[in-house]
Design a protein around this motif. Structure first.
Motif, PDB file in Angstrom:
ATOM      1  N   UNK A  28       0.836  -1.185   0.000  1.00  0.00           N
ATOM      2  CA  UNK A  28       0.000   0.000   0.000  1.00  0.00           C
ATOM      3  C   UNK A  28       0.882   1.250   0.000  1.00  0.00           C
ATOM      4  N   UNK A  29       0.246   2.396   0.113  1.00  0.00           N
ATOM      5  CA  UNK A  29       1.006   3.643   0.028  1.00  0.00           C
ATOM      6  C   UNK A  29       1.924   3.807   1.232  1.00  0.00           C
ATOM      7  N   UNK A  30       2.986   4.579   1.078  1.00  0.00           N
ATOM      8  CA  UNK A  30       3.908   4.801   2.193  1.00  0.00           C
ATOM      9  C   UNK A  30       3.248   5.469   3.400  1.00  0.00           C
ATOM     10  N   UNK A  84       9.275   5.202   3.925  1.00  0.00           N
ATOM     11  CA  UNK A  84       9.677   6.084   2.832  1.00  0.00           C
ATOM     12  C   UNK A  84      11.098   5.821   2.329  1.00  0.00           C
ATOM     13  N   UNK A  85      11.922   5.175   3.117  1.00  0.00           N
ATOM     14  CA  UNK A  85      13.306   4.963   2.718  1.00  0.00           C
ATOM     15  C   UNK A  85      13.591   3.620   2.085  1.00  0.00           C
ATOM     16  N   UNK A  86      12.569   2.843   1.846  1.00  0.00           N
ATOM     17  CA  UNK A  86      12.763   1.545   1.210  1.00  0.00           C
ATOM     18  C   UNK A  86      13.055   0.424   2.183  1.00  0.00           C
ATOM     19  N   UNK A  87      12.805   0.635   3.442  1.00  0.00           N
ATOM     20  CA  UNK A  87      13.075  -0.389   4.443  1.00  0.00           C
ATOM     21  C   UNK A  87      12.203  -1.611   4.304  1.00  0.00           C
ATOM     22  N   UNK A  88      10.920  -1.398   4.013  1.00  0.00           N
ATOM     23  CA  UNK A  88      10.030  -2.541   3.837  1.00  0.00           C
ATOM     24  C   UNK A  88      10.389  -3.339   2.589  1.00  0.00           C
TER      25      UNK A  88
END
Length: 68
Positions: free
Chosen positions: A3-5, A55-59
């Motif tokens: 889903x969205x950030x 937002x930083x690509x952690x997921x």
């Protein structure tokens, strides 16, 4: 999470809030001011972590690591 950030960030912060309240109750003395301070500190640490994950690509990094 797909889903969205913004939704990822909100869910991460909400989950951290749900976990931090009982954790603070278990680890601090039974003083409401101390427990509020502990919850505040835990959430202050959680907000940058949730921002990085959302937002930083952690997921995305965690997803790639889990799929290995």
């Amino acid at each position: 999470m797909g889903s969205s950030p913004l939704i990822q960030f909100a869910v991460t912060v909400a989950a951290a809030a749900v976990v931090s309240v009982p954790l603070a109750a278990l680890l601090t003395p039974p003083d409401p001011y101390t427990q509020l301070l502990a919850v505040g500190l835990l959430l202050a640490v959680t907000l940058p972590v949730a921002y990085y994950l959302s937002y930083g690509g952690g997921y995305a990094s965690l997803g790639a690591w889990v799929e290995r």
